[in-house]
Design a protein around this motif. Structure first.
Motif, PDB file in Angstrom:
ATOM      1  N   GLY A 771       0.840  -1.195   0.000  1.00  0.00           N
ATOM      2  CA  GLY A 771       0.000   0.000   0.000  1.00  0.00           C
ATOM      3  C   GLY A 771       0.873   1.242   0.000  1.00  0.00           C
ATOM      4  O   GLY A 771       2.095   1.186  -0.197  1.00  0.00           O
ATOM      5  N   THR A 773       0.237   3.847   2.579  1.00  0.00           N
ATOM      6  CA  THR A 773       0.329   4.374   3.942  1.00  0.00           C
ATOM      7  C   THR A 773       0.047   3.250   4.922  1.00  0.00           C
ATOM      8  O   THR A 773      -0.915   2.489   4.760  1.00  0.00           O
ATOM      9  CB  THR A 773      -0.669   5.517   4.176  1.00  0.00           C
ATOM     10  N   VAL A 784      -2.804  -0.983   9.822  1.00  0.00           N
ATOM     11  CA  VAL A 784      -3.840  -0.413   8.972  1.00  0.00           C
ATOM     12  C   VAL A 784      -3.164   0.088   7.720  1.00  0.00           C
ATOM     13  O   VAL A 784      -2.327   1.006   7.779  1.00  0.00           O
ATOM     14  CB  VAL A 784      -4.617   0.711   9.673  1.00  0.00           C
ATOM     15  N   THR A 786      -3.470   1.609   3.833  1.00  0.00           N
ATOM     16  CA  THR A 786      -4.340   2.334   2.907  1.00  0.00           C
ATOM     17  C   THR A 786      -3.508   2.802   1.723  1.00  0.00           C
ATOM     18  O   THR A 786      -2.278   2.810   1.764  1.00  0.00           O
ATOM     19  CB  THR A 786      -5.002   3.536   3.591  1.00  0.00           C
ATOM     20  N   GLY A 787      -4.254   3.276   0.665  1.00  0.00           N
ATOM     21  CA  GLY A 787      -3.587   3.869  -0.492  1.00  0.00           C
ATOM     22  C   GLY A 787      -3.043   2.834  -1.442  1.00  0.00           C
ATOM     23  O   GLY A 787      -2.530   1.806  -1.024  1.00  0.00           O
ATOM     24  N   PRO A 789      -4.578   1.026  -4.654  1.00  0.00           N
ATOM     25  CA  PRO A 789      -5.209   0.653  -3.375  1.00  0.00           C
ATOM     26  C   PRO A 789      -4.411  -0.434  -2.667  1.00  0.00           C
ATOM     27  O   PRO A 789      -3.636  -1.153  -3.299  1.00  0.00           O
ATOM     28  CB  PRO A 789      -6.593   0.147  -3.809  1.00  0.00           C
ATOM     29  N   PRO A 790      -4.614  -0.601  -1.341  1.00  0.00           N
ATOM     30  CA  PRO A 790      -3.841  -1.597  -0.609  1.00  0.00           C
ATOM     31  C   PRO A 790      -4.295  -3.012  -0.962  1.00  0.00           C
ATOM     32  O   PRO A 790      -5.448  -3.240  -1.339  1.00  0.00           O
ATOM     33  CB  PRO A 790      -4.147  -1.259   0.841  1.00  0.00           C
ATOM     34  N   VAL A 803     -10.139  -0.527  -0.072  1.00  0.00           N
ATOM     35  CA  VAL A 803      -9.726   0.848   0.249  1.00  0.00           C
ATOM     36  C   VAL A 803      -8.851   0.847   1.482  1.00  0.00           C
ATOM     37  O   VAL A 803      -7.887   1.601   1.595  1.00  0.00           O
ATOM     38  CB  VAL A 803     -10.961   1.743   0.453  1.00  0.00           C
ATOM     39  N   SER A 804      -9.126   0.007   2.454  1.00  0.00           N
ATOM     40  CA  SER A 804      -8.376  -0.069   3.702  1.00  0.00           C
ATOM     41  C   SER A 804      -8.290  -1.516   4.132  1.00  0.00           C
ATOM     42  O   SER A 804      -9.300  -2.239   4.098  1.00  0.00           O
ATOM     43  CB  SER A 804      -9.063   0.766   4.791  1.00  0.00           C
ATOM     44  N   THR A 806      -7.057  -3.867   7.343  1.00  0.00           N
ATOM     45  CA  THR A 806      -6.629  -3.911   8.744  1.00  0.00           C
ATOM     46  C   THR A 806      -6.381  -5.360   9.100  1.00  0.00           C
ATOM     47  O   THR A 806      -7.272  -6.207   8.935  1.00  0.00           O
ATOM     48  CB  THR A 806      -7.686  -3.314   9.673  1.00  0.00           C
ATOM     49  N   GLU A 817     -12.089  -3.016   4.023  1.00  0.00           N
ATOM     50  CA  GLU A 817     -13.130  -2.030   3.792  1.00  0.00           C
ATOM     51  C   GLU A 817     -13.064  -1.596   2.337  1.00  0.00           C
ATOM     52  O   GLU A 817     -11.989  -1.418   1.771  1.00  0.00           O
ATOM     53  CB  GLU A 817     -12.976  -0.834   4.712  1.00  0.00           C
ATOM     54  N   GLU A 819     -15.453   0.699  -0.955  1.00  0.00           N
ATOM     55  CA  GLU A 819     -16.410   1.739  -1.290  1.00  0.00           C
ATOM     56  C   GLU A 819     -17.151   1.313  -2.545  1.00  0.00           C
ATOM     57  O   GLU A 819     -16.769   0.360  -3.239  1.00  0.00           O
ATOM     58  CB  GLU A 819     -15.695   3.075  -1.511  1.00  0.00           C
TER      59      GLU A 819
END
Length: 832
Positions: A771, A773, A784, A786-787, A789-790, A803-804, A806, A817, A819
Motif C-alpha cells: 500500500g 500508507t 492499517v 491504505t492507499g 489501493p492496498p 480501500v483499507s 486492517t 473495507e 467503497e
C-alpha cells in the motif's frame, strides 16, 4: 760660558743708543741730500734692526724642572717695537712632571716681547709624545725611544712663552700609528697638557675595517690620557655610531684602549643581502656575460634584501685591545633600544647590553639584561604566504644571551629567569568592523632560541625551546582565557616572520576557563598549537571533557578561539551529568550516553557533535548506528545519515501479548468455533510478556527526544520478530518514559505507533501486504494499510484488495473495507 741674556740685551741697548746718535748726526749734516736717498739709507744700514744672534735658546723652569724650551738657529730683533724674527725654531714642552716630550717646530716665527707670543709664519709641525721615565731622568732628557707619537701639521701657530699655551685658527692635520685626520683650529694648554681641536674634527682609523670619526670639537688630555669628542660620529664599515660626547682613552703608546660615549648614543648598521649567495650562484652560468655583470637586488628574494639595524642608549663603553685596537667588548647602558628595519622588522629593549668580540672585530656574543624585551611587528594589511593573518611577536626575560656565528649572524639565544613570549594575531580591518587582535602568551622557566642562515648571509629565527613549567594562555576580546600547561614547549617560526606552531610535551593540560557548565578541559602527552588558525592538536592518550562530555581518541584538535573540537581515530564520547526526562523516550534516561566513531567534530555553541565513520550511539539498551551521527546534547536530538549500503539502524522494543489460555474443550476446535467459545467461556484475560526488539533501518534518521518521534527517510525497513515492513518514509512514535515501569531503572525505548508512507510493503511468513500508507499501533498489534489501493496476499485466502486493510500480527484476522467505486476484490487460488 755664554753671557746671560739680560747682559746681552744691555749691550745691545748701549750699542743701539750710540748707533742712533751717530746716525742722527749724519742725518742732520746730510739733510740737504735728495729725498729718495734719505728714504733708502736706513734700510741699507739696518736702522730698524736692534740685534741679530745665532743659536738662540730660551727656557722656563718651575721647581727645578724645565717646563719648555725655545730654540732657533737665527734671531733678528727689531728696534722700534722689540719684535724679533726666529728661523728654524723648535719648541719642546716637558710638562710639570717631565712626563711629556711634545715638540713644535717650523721655519719662520715672529716673537712679540710685549705678549710673549711666538707666532709661526707658515707651516708648523707638532709632535705629542709621552715620556714616562722623564721624572727619573736628567732634566730636558729626550725619551729613549719615540713610541706612537701624535703628529700634527698646521700653520700660523701662536705659542706663548709665559703660559706655554699654543693655538691657531688654521686647518690642522694629524696622524697617529692608528689614525689620520684633520680639524679646523687647534689650541694647546701647557699647564694641563691639553690639546683642543676646535671644530670640524675628522679622523680615519686603520685596521681590518676602516673607521671614520667626525666631531664638532675634540680635546686631547695628558691626565687622564684621552681624547674627548663633542657630538661625535663614528663610521665603521656599514655601521655608524653617534653620541653627544665620545671619549677615546689612550694607552701608554697612544693606542686607543677604550671608547666611552655618552648622551643619546645612536648606532646604525645596514645589513645588505649577499649577492654571491648560493641561490645567486646557481642562477649564473659560467662563461656567460651575466657571470661578470654586477649583481642586483633582484637576485635575492624580496624578503631577504637590505635591512637596517638601529640602536640607541644613554651610554656606550667600547673596550679595545692590541696595537690595532681590536674590539673586545661593547657595553650599551640606559634605555637601550634596538630596531631592525626591512626584512622581519624587529625592536629590542633592555637596561644594559654587552657585546663580546673575538678575532678581527667579529661579534661573538650579545648579553642583554635588566628587563629585556624583543618584539617583531607586523602590519595589519600584510598576509603571510600561507594565507594566515600577520602576527606580532614579543619576548620578555630578565636576561637574554645571543650567540653569534661567523661574526654576523645570530645562531642561538638563551634566556635566564622566568621568560615570556607574546604572540598577537592582527586581524585585517574591514569596513564592517574593526580588527580583533587575539593574543597568545607562552611562559617558561627558560627559553632557548635557534636561528638559521639565509641565502642573504643573515639569519632568521626558526625555533624556540622552553622548559620547565611551560604555559600557554590565549585571550580574545569578550572571551575567557584558554590555558594549557606542560613540562616543555617548542615553537617554530615562519620564514616571513611569525609563529608557525607551538608544541607542548609532558603532562599537557588544557582549560578554557569558562564556567563549569561550559568548560572545555583536555589532557594528553603532547599538544601542538598553530597560532594562525588557533588550533590545538592533542596526541598521546588525549582526553577532552566539556560540560559532562568526555572524549578520547588517537588525536583531538581543539580550536582555542571557538572551543570547537575534532577527534580522529577510535573516538569514544561519554555524556554524563544527564537529568532524567520523564516526557522523553529513546534518550530520556539519566544514564550516560555513549558514542563511538572514527572521527568527531564537536561545536561548543551550540553543543552539537558530528560523529562519522561507523558511528554508534547508545543509552542503556537503545542503540543508533550509522555512517554519521549528529548529536545535540542540549536538546537530546539525533540526526543520522546513512547510505543504501550502510543504512541508519535503530533498535526499539515492541510490547508482546501472550495469547489466552484455551480449555480442553476448545483446544482442538476449528478457528470459527474457537472464536465463539472465546467470547462465551470464562478464560483468563491476555497478559503482557517481555517486549521483542524491532530493528529499523533507513538512509536518514531525525530524532528529538522531547517529541519522542523518530523520522526515517529513504529505503526504510522495520524488522520485528515475525514481520518486515518497508517504506520510503517512516515516523516512529515512542512511549513516554513515565509510562514504563521497569524496577531496575533501565527502560529501553518502546514503540507506541509507526506511520509509514510511500511504497509500503509488509512481509509476514504467510502473507504479504502492499500500500501507500501504513499505521501500526503497538498496543493492539494492529496494521492499517491504505492507499494504492492496498492489497494483501495470503497463502490460504489469496489476494485481497480494498480501500483499507486492517490485519493483526498475531492471528489471521483481516478487516477489509471498500467503497462503491472501489469494491473489495478477493482473488482465490484454485487448486488443480
Amino acid at each position: 760660558m755664554p753671557p746671560p741674556v739680560y747682559r746681552f740685551r744691555r749691550w745691545l741697548a748701549v750699542i743701539a743708543v750710540l748707533f742712533t746718535a751717530v746716525v742722527a748726526g749724519m742725518y742732520l749734516s746730510a739733510r740737504l741730500r735728495q729725498r729718495n736717498v734719505l728714504k733708502e739709507l736706513p734700510g741699507k744700514i739696518g736702522i730698524d734692526i736692534k740685534q741679530t744672534a745665532t743659536g738662540f735658546q730660551f727656557s722656563k723652569s718651575d721647581g727645578g724642572r724645565t717646563l719648555f724650551t725655545i730654540q732657533a738657529s737665527n734671531l733678528k730683533e727689531f728696534k722700534l717695537n722689540g719684535r724679533a724674527e726666529l728661523h728654524n725654531v723648535s719648541i719642546v714642552l716637558y710638562g710639570r712632571d717631565s712626563s711629556r716630550f711634545d715638540q713644535i717646530y717650523g721655519d719662520d716665527f715672529a716673537y712679540d716681547p710685549k705678549t710673549g707670543d711666538v707666532t709661526a709664519n707658515g707651516e708648523v709641525q707638532i709632535d705629542l709624545e709621552a715620556n714616562p721615565s722623564g721624572l727619573v731622568s736628567p732634566d730636558q732628557s729626550a725619551p729613549k725611544e719615540l713610541k706612537n707619537p701624535i703628529h700634527l701639521k698646521t700653520r700660523d701657530l701662536v705659542f706663548n712663552k709665559e703660559t706655554g699655551n699654543a693655538w691657531t685658527k688654521a686647518r690642522v692635520e694629524f696622524h697617529t700609528p692608528q689614525a689620520t685626520g684633520s680639524a679646523v683650529g687647534v689650541s694647546y694648554t701647557g699647564g694641563t697638557n691639553t690639546l683642543t681641536l676646535e671644530s670640524q674634527v675628522h679622523a680615519e682609523f686603520a685596521g681590518p675595517n676602516t673607521s671614520i670619526v667626525e666631531a664638532a670639537r675634540g680635546f686631547v688630555t695628558r691626565d687622564p690620557r684621552q681624547i674627548v669628542l663633542d657630538h661625535a660620529r663614528l663610521v665603521r664599515g656599514a655601521g655608524v655610531l653617534q653620541a653627544d660626547q665620545a671619549t677615546l682613552v689612550l694607552g701608554p703608546d697612544n693606542n686607543i684602549e677604550r671608547v666611552l660615549a655618552k648622551g643619546d648614543v645612536n648606532i646604525e648598521a645596514k645589513l645588505e643581502a649577499r649577492q654571491n649567495s648560493p641561490s645567486r650562484r646557481k642562477k649564473l652560468r659560467p662563461g656567460t656575460a651575466e657571470t661578470a655583470a654586477p649583481s642586483s637586488d633582484h637576485s635575492v628574494p624580496e624578503h631577504e634584501q637590505t635591512s637596517e639595524m638601529r640602536a640607541r642608549a644613554d651610554e656606550a663603553d667600547l673596550l679595545l685591545t692590541g696595537k690595532t685596537s681590536l674590539l673586545q667588548t661593547a657595553t650599551l647602558a640606559g634605555n637601550v633600544q634596538v630596531e631592525r628595519i626591512g626584512f622581519q622588522p624587529l625592536q629590542g629593549y633592555a637596561g644594559r647590553v654587552i657585546l663580546e668580540f673575538s678575532g678581527q672585530n667579529q661579534l661573538q656574543k650579545v648579553h642583554a639584561e635588566q628587563g629585556v624585551r624583543l618584539t617583531q611587528s607586523a602590519s595589519a594589511t600584510s598576509v603571510n604566504t600561507n594565507g594566515s593573518t600577520p602576527q606580532e611577536f614579543k619576548l620578555t626575560a630578565p636576561v637574554v644571551d645571543f650567540l653569534v656565528a661567523q661574526g654576523r649572524r645570530l645562531d642561538r639565544a638563551v634566556t635566564s629567569g622566568p621568560s615570556q613570549i607574546t604572540i598577537t594575531s592582527v586581524q585585517p580591518s574591514t569596513s564592517l568592523k574593526p580588527p580583533l587582535p587575539q593574543e597568545t602568551v607562552v611562559t617558561a622557566g627558560r627559553f632557548e632560541a635557534h636561528f638559521q642562515p639565509t641565502s642573504a648571509g643573515s639569519s632568521r629565527l626558526v625555533s624556540i625551546h622552553g622548559a620547565p613549567d611551560a604555559k600557554i594562555v590565549n585571550t580574545s576580546p569578550g572571551q575567557p582565557e584558554r590555558v594549557s600547561t606542560s613540562q616543555i614547549v617548542d615553537a617554530t617560526f615562519l620564514p616571513q616572520g611569525g609563529v608557525e606552531s607551538i608544541t607542548q610535551q609532558g603532562t599537557v593540560a588544557y582549560s578554557d576557563e569558562q564556567p563549569s557548565e561550559k568548560r572545555v578541559q583536555a589532557w594528553a602527552d603532547q599538544a601542538r598549537y598553530t597560532p594562525p588558525d588557533q588550533m590545538l592538536v592533542l596526541t598521546g592518550n588525549p582526553r577532552v571533557t566539556n560540560a559532562g562530555m568526555a572524549t578520547t581518541a588517537k588525536s583531538i584538535k581543539i580550536n582555542r578561539a571557538t572551543g570547537d573540537a575534532i577527534a580522529d581515530g577510535d573516538v569514544k564520547s561519554t555524556y554524563n551529568q544527564l537529568q532524567e526526562q520523564p516526557e522523553g523516550a529513546l534518550l530520556a534516561s539519566s544514564s550516560p550516553i555513549h558514542v563511538t566513531s572514527r572521527t568527531m567534530t564537536a561545536h561548543n555553541s551550540p553543543a552539537v557533535a558530528l560523529y562519522s565513520g561507523k558511528a554508534r550511539l547508545w543509552q542503556d539498551a537503545n542503540i543508533i548506528e550509522a555512517p554519521s551521527i549528529e548529536f545535540d546534547r542540549e536538546h537530546r536530538s539525533v540526526t543520522a545519515q546513512g547510505t543504501d549500503a550502510e543504512p541508519v539502524s535503530t533498535i526499539l522494543l515492541q510490547p508482546e501479548k501472550i495469547q489466552p489460555e484455551k480449555n480442553q474443550q476448545t483446544a482442538h476446535a476449528d478457528k470459527p468455533s474457537a472464536n465463539k467459545n472465546k467470547q462465551k467461556s470464562g478464560i483468563k484475560a491476555e497478559r503482557s510478556a517481555v517486549p521483542s526488539p524491532i530493528a529499523i533501518t533507513g538512509r536518514q534518521l531525525t530524532y528529538v527526544d522531547a517529541e519522542r518521534k523518530a523520522h526515517y527517510d529513504g529505503g526504510v525497513v522495520a524488522k520485528g520478530a515475525d514481520f518486515t515492513a518497508s517504506a520510503d518514509v517512516t515516523d516512529l512514535y515512542l512511549a513516554a518514559r513515565k509510562q514504563l515501569s521497569d524496577q531496575s531503572g533501565v527502560q529501553p525505548g518502546q514503540l507506541d505507533r509507526m506511520v509509514a508512507q510511500g511504497h509500503v510493503v509488509i512481509q509476514q511468513p504467510n502473507r504479504r501486504a502492499e500500500g501507500q500508507t501504513l499505521v501500526y499501533t503497538a498496543s493492539d498489534d494492529k496494521f492499517v494499510l491504505t492507499g494504492g489501493p492496498p492489497s494483501i496476499f495470503d497463502a490460504e485466502r489469496g489476494k485481497i484488495t480494498g480501500v483499507s486493510l486492517t490485519f493483526f500480527r498475531r492471528d489471521d484476522r483481516v478487516l477489509v473495507e471498500g467503497e462503491a467505486s472501489t469494491p473489495v476484490v478477493t482473488q482465490t487460488r484454485v487448486a488443480r
